[in-house]
Design a protein around this motif. Structure first.
Motif, PDB file in Angstrom:
ATOM      1  N   MET A  11       4.472 -11.174   6.544  1.00  0.00           N
ATOM      2  CA  MET A  11       4.811 -12.457   5.960  1.00  0.00           C
ATOM      3  C   MET A  11       5.961 -12.230   4.972  1.00  0.00           C
ATOM      4  N   PRO A  12       6.922 -13.139   4.950  1.00  0.00           N
ATOM      5  CA  PRO A  12       8.053 -12.962   4.030  1.00  0.00           C
ATOM      6  C   PRO A  12       7.619 -13.113   2.571  1.00  0.00           C
ATOM      7  N   ARG A  13       8.381 -12.507   1.702  1.00  0.00           N
ATOM      8  CA  ARG A  13       8.048 -12.562   0.282  1.00  0.00           C
ATOM      9  C   ARG A  13       8.481 -13.879  -0.365  1.00  0.00           C
TER      10      ARG A  13
ATOM     11  N   LEU B  11      -6.167 -13.007  -0.663  1.00  0.00           N
ATOM     12  CA  LEU B  11      -4.971 -13.568  -0.001  1.00  0.00           C
ATOM     13  C   LEU B  11      -3.717 -12.799  -0.393  1.00  0.00           C
ATOM     14  N   ALA B  12      -3.623 -12.378  -1.642  1.00  0.00           N
ATOM     15  CA  ALA B  12      -2.453 -11.626  -2.101  1.00  0.00           C
ATOM     16  C   ALA B  12      -2.382 -10.260  -1.406  1.00  0.00           C
ATOM     17  N   LEU B  13      -3.535  -9.630  -1.203  1.00  0.00           N
ATOM     18  CA  LEU B  13      -3.534  -8.355  -0.501  1.00  0.00           C
ATOM     19  C   LEU B  13      -3.081  -8.496   0.948  1.00  0.00           C
ATOM     20  N   SER B  14      -3.358  -9.637   1.544  1.00  0.00           N
ATOM     21  CA  SER B  14      -2.910  -9.839   2.929  1.00  0.00           C
ATOM     22  C   SER B  14      -1.390  -9.946   3.003  1.00  0.00           C
ATOM     23  N   VAL B  15      -0.750 -10.382   1.941  1.00  0.00           N
ATOM     24  CA  VAL B  15       0.709 -10.520   1.947  1.00  0.00           C
ATOM     25  C   VAL B  15       1.381  -9.210   1.575  1.00  0.00           C
ATOM     26  N   TYR B  16       0.913  -8.549   0.547  1.00  0.00           N
ATOM     27  CA  TYR B  16       1.620  -7.398   0.009  1.00  0.00           C
ATOM     28  C   TYR B  16       1.086  -6.060   0.506  1.00  0.00           C
ATOM     29  N   ARG B  17       0.318  -6.079   1.547  1.00  0.00           N
ATOM     30  CA  ARG B  17      -0.178  -4.824   2.095  1.00  0.00           C
ATOM     31  C   ARG B  17       0.598  -4.419   3.296  1.00  0.00           C
TER      32      ARG B  17
END
Length: 66
Positions: A1-3, A60-66
């Motif tokens: 997912m894009p940042r 949810l944050a871990l799903s993006v930044y992992r």
């Protein structure tokens, strides 16, 4: 997912979207718990609400930044 996410030409951090999703999920779970009167089993309902939101937002944050 894009940042970053483009929303009507404005770049927003993905975390903003995750915050809103976590807030909606926490609200839905809160209504479920309140509807069945399950808060009577918890010592501090406000602390439970805050913890629930923090756990959802962190997941949810871990799903993006992992």
């Amino acid at each position: 997912m894009p940042r970053e996410i483009a929303f009507h030409g404005i770049y927003m951090p993905t975390m903003t979207l995750m915050f809103l999703i976590a807030a909606a999920l926490a609200w839905a779970v809160d209504r479920f718990l309140a509807g069945f009167d399950l808060y009577r089993f918890f010592w501090h309902p406000a602390l439970l609400r805050l913890s629930l939101f923090a756990c959802l937002f962190g997941a949810l944050a871990l799903s993006v930044y992992r």
